[in-house]
Structure formats: structure tokens, C-alpha cells
Scaffold this motif. Structure first.
Motif, PDB file in Angstrom:
ATOM      1  N   GLU A   1      25.364  35.716 132.217  1.00 62.38           N
ATOM      2  CA  GLU A   1      25.490  34.291 131.900  1.00 62.38           C
ATOM      3  C   GLU A   1      26.754  34.038 131.088  1.00 62.38           C
ATOM      4  O   GLU A   1      27.333  34.952 130.523  1.00 62.38           O
ATOM      5  CB  GLU A   1      24.259  33.836 131.103  1.00 62.38           C
ATOM      6  N   ARG A   2      27.143  32.753 131.045  1.00 63.72           N
ATOM      7  CA  ARG A   2      28.295  32.393 130.232  1.00 63.72           C
ATOM      8  C   ARG A   2      27.906  31.270 129.279  1.00 63.72           C
ATOM      9  O   ARG A   2      27.174  30.370 129.666  1.00 63.72           O
ATOM     10  CB  ARG A   2      29.442  31.923 131.133  1.00 63.72           C
ATOM     11  N   VAL A   3      28.360  31.373 128.050  1.00 63.03           N
ATOM     12  CA  VAL A   3      28.104  30.297 127.093  1.00 63.03           C
ATOM     13  C   VAL A   3      29.353  29.425 127.062  1.00 63.03           C
ATOM     14  O   VAL A   3      30.452  29.902 126.792  1.00 63.03           O
ATOM     15  CB  VAL A   3      27.801  30.860 125.687  1.00 63.03           C
ATOM     16  N   ASP A   4      29.167  28.156 127.359  1.00 58.94           N
ATOM     17  CA  ASP A   4      30.299  27.238 127.496  1.00 58.94           C
ATOM     18  C   ASP A   4      30.262  26.222 126.353  1.00 58.94           C
ATOM     19  O   ASP A   4      29.415  25.333 126.340  1.00 58.94           O
ATOM     20  CB  ASP A   4      30.164  26.536 128.861  1.00 58.94           C
ATOM     21  N   VAL A   5      31.143  26.409 125.381  1.00 59.10           N
ATOM     22  CA  VAL A   5      31.169  25.492 124.241  1.00 59.10           C
ATOM     23  C   VAL A   5      32.215  24.410 124.499  1.00 59.10           C
ATOM     24  O   VAL A   5      33.376  24.721 124.761  1.00 59.10           O
ATOM     25  CB  VAL A   5      31.497  26.249 122.929  1.00 59.10           C
TER      26      VAL A   5
ATOM     27  N   LYS B   1      22.634  26.153 133.714  1.00 61.27           N
ATOM     28  CA  LYS B   1      21.257  26.612 133.555  1.00 61.27           C
ATOM     29  C   LYS B   1      20.551  25.762 132.499  1.00 61.27           C
ATOM     30  O   LYS B   1      19.449  25.276 132.721  1.00 61.27           O
ATOM     31  CB  LYS B   1      21.250  28.085 133.136  1.00 61.27           C
ATOM     32  N   ALA B   2      21.186  25.573 131.371  1.00 61.36           N
ATOM     33  CA  ALA B   2      20.541  24.800 130.304  1.00 61.36           C
ATOM     34  C   ALA B   2      21.583  24.300 129.321  1.00 61.36           C
ATOM     35  O   ALA B   2      22.640  24.914 129.155  1.00 61.36           O
ATOM     36  CB  ALA B   2      19.544  25.686 129.568  1.00 61.36           C
TER      37      ALA B   2
ATOM     38  N   ARG C   1      29.094  19.747 123.291  1.00 66.34           N
ATOM     39  CA  ARG C   1      27.948  20.253 124.030  1.00 66.34           C
ATOM     40  C   ARG C   1      28.064  21.763 124.213  1.00 66.34           C
ATOM     41  O   ARG C   1      29.158  22.277 124.415  1.00 66.34           O
ATOM     42  CB  ARG C   1      27.884  19.605 125.413  1.00 66.34           C
ATOM     43  N   VAL C   2      26.940  22.451 124.139  1.00 66.04           N
ATOM     44  CA  VAL C   2      26.934  23.878 124.447  1.00 66.04           C
ATOM     45  C   VAL C   2      26.014  24.112 125.634  1.00 66.04           C
ATOM     46  O   VAL C   2      24.830  23.769 125.585  1.00 66.04           O
ATOM     47  CB  VAL C   2      26.461  24.725 123.239  1.00 66.04           C
ATOM     48  N   ASP C   3      26.569  24.657 126.708  1.00 69.08           N
ATOM     49  CA  ASP C   3      25.805  24.918 127.931  1.00 69.08           C
ATOM     50  C   ASP C   3      25.697  26.412 128.190  1.00 69.08           C
ATOM     51  O   ASP C   3      26.571  27.181 127.812  1.00 69.08           O
ATOM     52  CB  ASP C   3      26.521  24.314 129.148  1.00 69.08           C
ATOM     53  N   ILE C   4      24.617  26.776 128.867  1.00 68.13           N
ATOM     54  CA  ILE C   4      24.522  28.133 129.422  1.00 68.13           C
ATOM     55  C   ILE C   4      24.747  28.008 130.921  1.00 68.13           C
ATOM     56  O   ILE C   4      24.098  27.208 131.597  1.00 68.13           O
ATOM     57  CB  ILE C   4      23.120  28.747 129.199  1.00 68.13           C
ATOM     58  N   LEU C   5      25.699  28.782 131.412  1.00 69.22           N
ATOM     59  CA  LEU C   5      25.950  28.793 132.849  1.00 69.22           C
ATOM     60  C   LEU C   5      25.505  30.137 133.397  1.00 69.22           C
ATOM     61  O   LEU C   5      25.595  31.158 132.708  1.00 69.22           O
ATOM     62  CB  LEU C   5      27.448  28.588 133.130  1.00 69.22           C
ATOM     63  N   GLU C   6      25.007  30.144 134.628  1.00 70.01           N
ATOM     64  CA  GLU C   6      24.629  31.441 135.209  1.00 70.01           C
ATOM     65  C   GLU C   6      25.251  31.610 136.578  1.00 70.01           C
ATOM     66  O   GLU C   6      25.576  30.639 137.252  1.00 70.01           O
ATOM     67  CB  GLU C   6      23.105  31.597 135.280  1.00 70.01           C
TER      68      GLU C   6
END
Lengths: 183, 310
Positions: A160-164, A6-7, A174-179
Motif C-alpha cells: 500500500e501507499r500512504v498519500d499525504v 482504499k481509505a 487529506r491522508v489516503d491509503i492507496l493499494e
């Protein structure tokens, strides 16, 4: 359920700046680094704590002890899980009594990991204070727990999931937001 | 591999190398807990266990109880003449009654080979074999492997010599199965009358002379001469046994400098092992005891730490 990107909320530079700021805040809060020790929670709290240690040593010219905490045996969901988590070793090779312990983790979410970490730490000794540093606070607490040092507040929804990702484990910072993908 | 997909721990014969590796890896993490000031983790809080000992035991029983308590479970040990184990109730009835008290696990030592398997088939709860007759003593085999791994850094391609009464020894059987699965070479030595008649099914080499076997051994394990299991006539006298097969300083001098000397306990000092060797620099006999608690904590976690409904 497939997860889609997502971002990206933090990049390499963002993570570095956040950790450097946290290092300064730790010094300010504890009026130096005397009696400050760092404890990283497996898995991604460990490299993050290692970086904080390097920054703190660089700023203060000190040498701050770093420990590793495995909270598996303290989890409150062991009886509810099908996939039994693997136990790793806790390695805190110094005395915690009367120390200011800064616990480091990547994401603060429900607060249950930190609850387990608090129990695990108290079994190892009686610190003067326990403080919490996290790279990302994504909200949705289920317990009365808050962080003392936050790299970035990221509002999320529960789906959502926060992927560090950290270089030491994942090869990049990198830190991503996955949905969850809507069909 | 992260989870043991089994209800019971009955023997190493039926376990895979992956399962053994998982237990040994987990035991390493458990050992750190034993070294803490506060030796307790809350993992198995609210789980109850019964240790049924139909044969005397000090080490194994204490080790299981400590492991159970370090993991915050509630163990009860029954055994000896104070219990109704001697009143003639069948094993199945005893455990079914205990099961009605809603326990989660039974640890059992029993003089009859196969009793642990029998029990496991007849109850829904987890059964851990703490020694059944002359069959297996899996947690002892695991703690021996853990000790060797800790000292040598590996099990593959090590040569392990087991000396003594292989025939009556459940410790030997568990070690033979386990060590070979982990890639070690096992040689047994001792009088031919104390070898099992079906030695070839174990896949080990037999060496009648100890000296021949221990020259290039990485580990030498002495077994207790089990006076209570001798039907008579298998060896002339204790003194002659000590003379021919005991681990004496002279005999151990033939071995490599870094050989590990092991014994599952309890020792008959001056029979299968001399005091000088047992207390010597190459002996890891006391380390074996510490390993025992860590290995049993690992097994308890892996068997009872998660849900099992499939």
C-alpha cells in the motif's frame, strides 16, 4: 501498477487536531518552547512544520525558528536509483548547537529518510536533543528509529501507499491509503 | 528535467539550455554547503577521481579538488613535472592504466583542442573537460553564468561583452555557446588580429571599439591575454594593448552603473584590466571563484550521483 483508493484515514479536521495535539506534546516534553527549533524535511514536512510553528507560537506566545532540510545528498540509495533526485537547498538560518531540534516529516516508514536527516542535522551543528514528529507512522521500520510525536498510527501493508496531501502543496488536507489494484 | 543523461561534460556547444539550467539550479543548492562550518556531504563517498593537469592551473585545480572533497569523493591530482605525463606516454595509455585502478571520473586539462572528446570516446568512465587547448572550458562558462544569474537574477536578454583575445580563449568559446543558449546577447570586442577567423559560426557581433560595445552592457568580461599562446605579431606591445583594449576606470565609466566586471583569472593587472577596476565595486571576480566550487559540485553530483546503466 495502478493504485486505487482504499481509505481516507485523515481529513482536514483530523490533521489539524493531530498537529495541535503534537504542539501541546512538544511543549509538555520540553517544558515550554525555550531552545526548541523546528526543522521540516522537504517536501511535505516543511508545510507541516510551518503549521506546528504557528500553533506553538499561538499557545506559548513565542517565536520559534523554522528551518528546511533537504536530505537528497544524504540518501543511502543514490547508487541504486535510475531517476536521480533533484537537489534542493537546505535552509537552516540559525545555530543548532544546544537546541532541542524537532524534525518534522509527513510519513514515517522505513526510517531511512530520518537516518539521512539525522546525518544532515549533525553536519550542521550539535543539538542538545533531536526529536521526531510525524503526521503518520505506517510501520515497517528497517532501522532502529522511532517517532516522539505521532499524529496517527496507520497499520499498512508494504504494497500500500500512504498519500499525504497538504493545502500548501496539493490544495487540500487529506491522508489516503492507496493499494495496488489486483487484476 | 532532473537528470543529465550524459557520461561526460566536454563543452557547452553540445549542451541544451535545459541541461545548463539543471546544473545552475543544482549549483545554487550546493553553494549552501560551502557556507557551512562542516563543509562536507556524504553523497559521493567511495567514488575516486583523477585530475590530470597537462597545463598549469591553480584555481581550476583547487576548485575541482575542493568540490570533490566536499562531496566526500577521493580525488588524486596528477600534473607537472613530478608525474610521468612528461615521459611521452600517450593520453590513451595513461588513462587506460588509471582506469584499471577502478576510478569513476577523470578531470582533464590539456593543451590540445579536442583532447577531452578524444579521451571520452576511449574510456568508459566520466570525463570532465577542465580546458582543452583553444576549444572549451565548460565549467568556467557555467560558473560565469552562475555568477551573472546570481547577481542579475536572469540571463535572458542580458548583453554580455567579452573583451580581448577571443581567438585563443576556451573561456570565451564556452561562454559564447552557453550564454547564447540561455538567451543572452554576446558581443565580442578587441583587436581584429585576436578574433577567431571563423567568428560568424559563433553567432556573435563584433565591435572593434570597446567603448561602442560597453555603453549598454550588463556584463563586461575581460579575458587574460595569453602570452603563452601568442604566435607573435598579433598585437604590437602589451602597453599598447592596455592602452587600446584594457579595462581602465575611464573606459568602464562609460558603462552602466550596475554593470558586472568579470575576469576568469589569472589576471595580468595593468594589461587587460587595471587594478582599480579589478578591485572596484562592480567587480565580481572573487565571487566567480566561489561559484566555481558550487558549479563543480553540481556537475559531480549530476554525473556520478545516480546509476547510469540504461
Amino acid at each position: 501498477m495502478a493504485l486505487t483508493h482504499k481509505a481516507t484515514v485523515m481529513d482536514e479536521k483530523g490533521i489539524m487536531q493531530a498537529l495541535r495535539r503534537i504542539a501541546h506534546e512538544i511543549i509538555e516534553c520540553n517544558k515550554g518552547t525555550e531552545d526548541v527549533v523546528l526543522v521540516g524535511i522537504r517536501k511535505r514536512g516543511v508545510p507541516l512544520a510551518g503549521r506546528l510553528q504557528a500553533y506553538l507560537n499561538e499557545i506559548e506566545g513565542s517565536s520559534i525558528p523554522l528551518g528546511i532540510l533537504d536530505i537528497t545528498l544524504y540518501r543511502d540509495d543514490l547508487t541504486q536509483r535510475q531517476d536521480q533526485p533533484e537537489v534542493h537547498t537546505t535552509d537552516v538560518p540559525f545555530d543548532l548547537n544546544k537546541k532541542h531540534v524537532v524534525v518534522v516529516d509527513d510519513v514515517l516508514y522505513t526510517g531511512r529518510t530520518i537516518r539521512a536527516a539525522l546525518d544532515a542535522l549533525i553536519d550542521l551543528g550539535r543539538p542538545a536533543t533531536i526529536q521526531l514528529a510525524v503526521l503518520v507512522d505506517r510501520g515497517h521500520r528497517e532501522l532502529p528509529i522511532r517517532a516522539d510525536y505521532v499524529g496517527k498510527n496507520v497499520p499498512t501493508s508494504r504494497s500500500e501507499r500512504v498519500d499525504v496531501n497538504v493545502k500548501e502543496i496539493d490544495g487540500e488536507d487529506r491522508v489516503d491509503i492507496l493499494e495496488e489494484k489486483q487484476e | 528535467m532532473q537528470t543529465l543523461r550524459r557520461k561526460d561534460i566536454l563543452g557547452l556547444e553540445e549542451m541544451s539550455a535545459e541541461e545548463i539550467t539543471l546544473i545552475l539550479d543544482t549549483a545554487r543548492s550546493m553553494r549552501e554547503i560551502i557556507q557551512r562550518k562542516i563543509k562536507k556531504v556524504p553523497t559521493l563517498r567511495g567514488r575516486s577521481m583523477i585530475n590530470l593537469f597537462y597545463e598549469p592551473s591553480t584555481r581550476t585545480k583547487a576548485s575541482f579538488e575542493l568540490a570533490q572533497k566536499y562531496m566526500s569523493s577521493d580525488p588524486i591530482s596528477v600534473g607537472g613535472s613530478s608525474s610521468s605525463l612528461v615521459k611521452g606516454e600517450t593520453l590513451k595509455d595513461t588513462v587506460r592504466n588509471l582506469e584499471m585502478m577502478n576510478i569513476d571520473c577523470v578531470v582533464m586539462r590539456h593543451p590540445v583542442s579536442g583532447s577531452a572528446h578524444y579521451l571520452a570516446r576511449n574510456v568508459d568512465i566520466s570525463v570532465i573537460n577542465a580546458g582543452d587547448g583553444m576549444h572549451e572550458h565548460p565549467t568556467q562558462g557555467l560558473l560565469d553564468m552562475f555568477t551573472i544569474l546570481d547577481k542579475k537574477g536572469r540571463l535572458e536578454e542580458l548583453k554580455v561583452v567579452i573583451v580581448g583575445d577571443i581567438r585563443h580563449s576556451r573561456v570565451a568559446r564556452s561562454n559564447i555557446w552557453g550564454l547564447q543558449k540561455m538567451g543572452a546577447e554576446v558581443v565580442v570586442a578587441g583587436p581584429p588580429t585576436l578574433m577567431p577567423p571563423d567568428l560568424e559560426v559563433f553567432g556573435v557581433k563584433y565591435s572593434p571599439q570597446i567603448e561602442d560595445a560597453i555603453g549598454d552592457a550588463d556584463v563586461v568580461m575581460a579575458l587574460r591575454l595569453q602570452k603563452e599562446r601568442q604566435e607573435g605579431g598579433l598585437f604590437p606591445t602589451l602597453r599598447e594593448y592596455a592602452e587600446l583594449y584594457g579595462l581602465s576606470p575611464q573606459r568602464v565609466a562609460h558603462a552602466k552603473d550596475d554593470v558586472l566586471i568579470m575576469h576568469p583569472g589569472p589576471m595580468n593587472r595593468g594589461v587587460e584590466i587595471s587594478s582599480e577596476v579589478a578591485d572596484g565595486p562592480r567587480s565580481v571576480i572573487l565571487e566567480q571563484v566561489t561559484s566555481g566550487v558550487a558549479v563543480r559540485m553540481a556537475i559531480l553530483y549530476l554525473l556520478l550521483g545516480g546509476t547510469k546503466e540504461e
